[in-house]
Scaffold this active site. Structure first.
Site, short mmCIF file in Angstrom:
data_model
loop_
_atom_site.label_atom_id
_atom_site.label_comp_id
_atom_site.label_asym_id
_atom_site.label_seq_id
_atom_site.Cartn_x
_atom_site.Cartn_y
_atom_site.Cartn_z
N MET A 215 0.89 -1.02 0.06
CA MET A 215 -0.05 0.09 0.09
C MET A 215 1.03 1.38 0.13
O MET A 215 0.46 2.30 0.30
CB MET A 215 -0.91 0.12 1.25
CG MET A 215 -2.11 -1.32 1.17
SD MET A 215 -3.39 -1.03 1.89
CE MET A 215 -2.89 -0.40 3.87
N GLY A 216 2.12 1.02 -0.37
CA GLY A 216 3.06 2.15 -0.51
C GLY A 216 3.59 2.57 0.86
O GLY A 216 3.59 2.08 1.97
N GLY B 254 11.33 -3.05 4.99
CA GLY B 254 10.75 -4.19 5.01
C GLY B 254 10.16 -4.67 3.64
O GLY B 254 10.22 -5.75 3.31
N HIS B 255 9.53 -3.66 3.26
CA HIS B 255 9.15 -3.68 1.60
C HIS B 255 10.23 -3.91 0.69
O HIS B 255 10.36 -4.71 -0.06
CB HIS B 255 8.43 -2.51 1.23
CG HIS B 255 7.19 -2.27 1.71
ND1 HIS B 255 7.08 -1.27 2.77
CD2 HIS B 255 5.97 -2.99 1.82
CE1 HIS B 255 5.72 -1.17 3.27
NE2 HIS B 255 5.00 -2.28 2.82
N SER C 63 6.57 -0.72 9.89
CA SER C 63 5.13 -0.56 9.37
C SER C 63 5.24 0.74 8.67
O SER C 63 5.69 1.73 9.35
CB SER C 63 4.31 -0.76 10.55
OG SER C 63 3.01 -0.14 10.24
O1 PAF Z 1 -0.26 -5.90 3.48
C1 PAF Z 1 -0.49 -5.01 2.88
O2 PAF Z 1 0.19 -4.03 2.70
C2 PAF Z 1 -1.91 -5.00 2.30
O3 PAF Z 1 -3.04 -5.64 3.05
C3 PAF Z 1 -2.13 -5.65 0.72
C4 PAF Z 1 -1.66 -7.22 0.88
C5 PAF Z 1 -0.97 -5.05 0.10
C6 PAF Z 1 -3.27 -5.63 0.07
O4 PAF Z 1 -3.85 -4.40 0.27
#
Ligand code: PAF
Length: 273
Positions: A26-27, A32-33, A181
């Site tokens: 979700m940007g 972590g991403h 987060s």
């Molecule tokens: O974990 C998240 O960021 C969201 O729940 C996801 C998996 C991108 C779905 O919108």
């Protein structure tokens, strides 16, 4: 790196790719991403990171409108790590008409996070299934910080026989233990100092479990100060399916969700005893 906003541009771009990996986000990306992107890179010729703040998974009183959005910075970070494609659809591109067809995930959707966020997992499963159809990845990766989400999505993939391998990556933490987060950006400096207490509470419970205490005894060790924290839940569950553990279960997970001021934090810790 290609930054695409429409399904038709995405399909054109991916048409000739032998293997595609998807990192749904979700940007407002954090390390972590970026770790998720790095982990799937060896598994595909093309890594797609999707960035979409999904209104379907937010309750009416939740933070959809103030959820942090930082597309330009996110794209710069993704380019730096060697991501191939960013798919950042508008709300109208993702939901050109009201989404009346939704995924009703397994009954686990109503427990823990689901009990505090009714409809949340329906929204998550619906957007993830839709992303799978849009991107058609062979591999998709999710972070274990959202432990329950990962289990629910695994069940969806298995029961709907979706042709995608789902990977789950370990939670990336700040040096003081706080799970990274996007919502950490809501914390005031004073709250940010306190925030690792959630992880320390999970560690205390995990330690007690390892010493042979029962889940109930172990949870008494959880030292979240009610003067600062409002705890939604702190539980010990069986790691495999989040059911109540029996004394024979060895692989457990401690899960917690609590509010610090206006910010709701979740975290979990797997433990073998
Ligand atoms: O974990 C998240 O960021 C969201 O729940 C996801 C998996 C991108 C779905 O919108």
């Amino acid at each position: 790196m290609d930054i695409l906003h429409t399904l038709s541009a995405l399909r054109d771009r991916l048409a000739q790719e032998p293997t595609v990996a998807l990192v749904p986000t979700m940007g407002h990306l954090h390390d972590g991403h970026i770790d998720l992107v790095r982990r799937v890179q060896p598994r595909a010729t093309c890594v797609v990171a999707s960035i979409f703040v999904n209104p379907l998974q937010f309750g009416p009183q939740e933070d959809f409108s103030r959820y942090p959005r930082s597309l330009a910075e996110d794209c710069a970070r993704l380019e730096q790590v060697g991501c191939s494609v960013v798919f950042a659809p508008s709300e109208n591109e993702m939901y050109p008409e009201p989404q009346s067809v939704t995924v009703d995930p397994s009954p686990l959707q109503n427990e823990l996070e689901g009990a505090f966020r009714p409809g949340h997992f329906r929204g998550v499963a619906t957007v993830v299934l839709k992303l799978f159809h849009m991107v058609q990845p062979q591999v998709a990766i999710f972070g274990k910080k959202d432990y329950q989400q990962t289990l629910i999505l695994r069940t969806m993939v298995r029961q709907l026989a979706l042709p995608v391998t789902l990977l789950a990556a370990e939670t990336v933490r700040a040096p003081d233990g706080l799970a990274l987060s996007s919502r950490n950006s809501y914390l005031s400096p004073a709250e940010r100092e306190r925030a690792p207490e959630l992880y320390r509470a999970l560690e205390a419970v995990a330690e007690a479990l390892k010493q042979g205490k029962t889940p109930q005894e172990s949870l008494e060790r959880s030292p979240l100060d009610p003067a600062c924290w409002s705890t939604d839940y702190m539980v010990v569950r069986r790691a495999r399916d989040l059911s109540e553990p029996t004394p024979e279960d060895r692989s457990l997970v401690v899960l917690g969700a609590a509010r610090l001021g206006r910010t709701r934090l979740i975290d979990n810790l797997e433990v073998s005893r």
